[in-house]
Design a protein around this motif. Structure first.
Motif: not given
Length: 285
Positions: A26-49
């Motif tokens: 969920g990385a953003t161009k400005k160096g932050g993170v957009r990882r809304l709950t239960l989104s595809a990005e959330d699944k990625q970090v959940r799988d990692w965790f």
């Protein structure tokens, strides 16, 4: 002469590395993170965790609202574990450390104990609570609130986001609606490391602080109904401008919060004009 005992130290470089590794989801161009709950990005970090916990020897289970629990066994398994953790979801323009620091600190704690060959008396449970931020689904802290009985599981599963997607549908879409009943995992205590979300420590020149109270939260959803009319031909005394009324409410809210400060705060975080046009006086907000 025996050597004086020292405190066990974590591998700070390893913790730093995991923080920045997970920031890619969920990385953003400005160096932050957009990882809304239960989104595809959330699944990625959940799988990692999940994999990271399993690699550290933890038994991972997921409850009916998607909260994740990684259990490290202790000598006395008859007692509930010490909980350590926070959340993996972020605000739409979130940072690398908010929430995830507490969860990854728990992981680093376990890794450090493993490296040192230490078996604790009580078990330890690393937690990732679903939707702590509340940026996609309301209320915030919904899974942990259901855990303590403030909401039922069915109530939370039925909540919808702005697109009409329910929590149940979102959980199913990423495969994280677990079988464990909400509240089954008990704790002897709970510890959460968290980056400060406000400016107080920095303003006071302090590095770390201990939370001694929690902010009570009241959320209100409201509707202001005025009357839409042409902006160019409606005299000021004949207007019923919903936006102008909202402006007065904002200033009144700010005045009340300041009056009851410094601990009281007040915020209006969302406002939507119905059918907005630059040539029409707002009739509904």
């Amino acid at each position: 002469m025996s050597r004086a005992a020292t405190n066990l130290q974590i591998d700070s470089a390893r913790l730093w590395g995991t923080i920045h590794e997970t920031a890619q989801f969920g990385a953003t161009k400005k160096g932050g993170v957009r990882r809304l709950t239960l989104s595809a990005e959330d699944k990625q970090v959940r799988d990692w965790f999940r994999k990271a916990c399993e690699d550290a020897g933890l038994d991972v289970h997921v409850d009916a609202l998607g909260s994740m629990f990684g259990l490290r066994k202790g000598r006395d398994m008859s007692k509930p574990p010490i909980g350590v953790g926070s959340h993996l979801d972020t605000q739409p323009t979130g940072g690398k450390y908010d929430g995830i620091l507490g969860t990854l600190a728990g992981l680093e704690l376990v890794r450090t104990l493993n490296d040192a060959g230490i078996e604790t008396e009580l078990p330890i449970c690393i937690c990732n609570w679903t939707n702590e931020e509340g940026s996609r689904f309301a209320p915030a802290m919904m899974a942990s609130a259901a855990y303590v009985g403030d909401f039922t599981t069915d109530d939370i599963l039925s909540r919808k986001d702005a697109e009409g997607v329910t929590v149940a549908q979102a959980l199913d879409s990423i495969g994280y609606r677990g079988d464990a009943p909400v509240g089954r995992q008990k704790f002897s205590g709970f510890v959460e490391l968290h980056i400060e979300q406000g400016p107080i420590l920095e303003a006071e020149g302090k590095t770390i602080g201990v939370v001694d109270s929690g902010q009570g939260v009241l959320w209100y959803d409201g509707k202001i109904v005025g009357f839409e009319s042409h902006a160019g031909s409606t005299p000021m005394p004949l207007r019923r401008d919903a936006l102008a009324t909202l402006s007065e409410i904002v200033l009144a809210m700010e005045s009340i919060a300041r009056k009851h400060g410094p601990k009281a705060v007040g915020t209006i975080g969302e406002a939507v004009i119905a059918s907005p046009s630059r040539n029409v006086i707002p009739g509904e907000i």
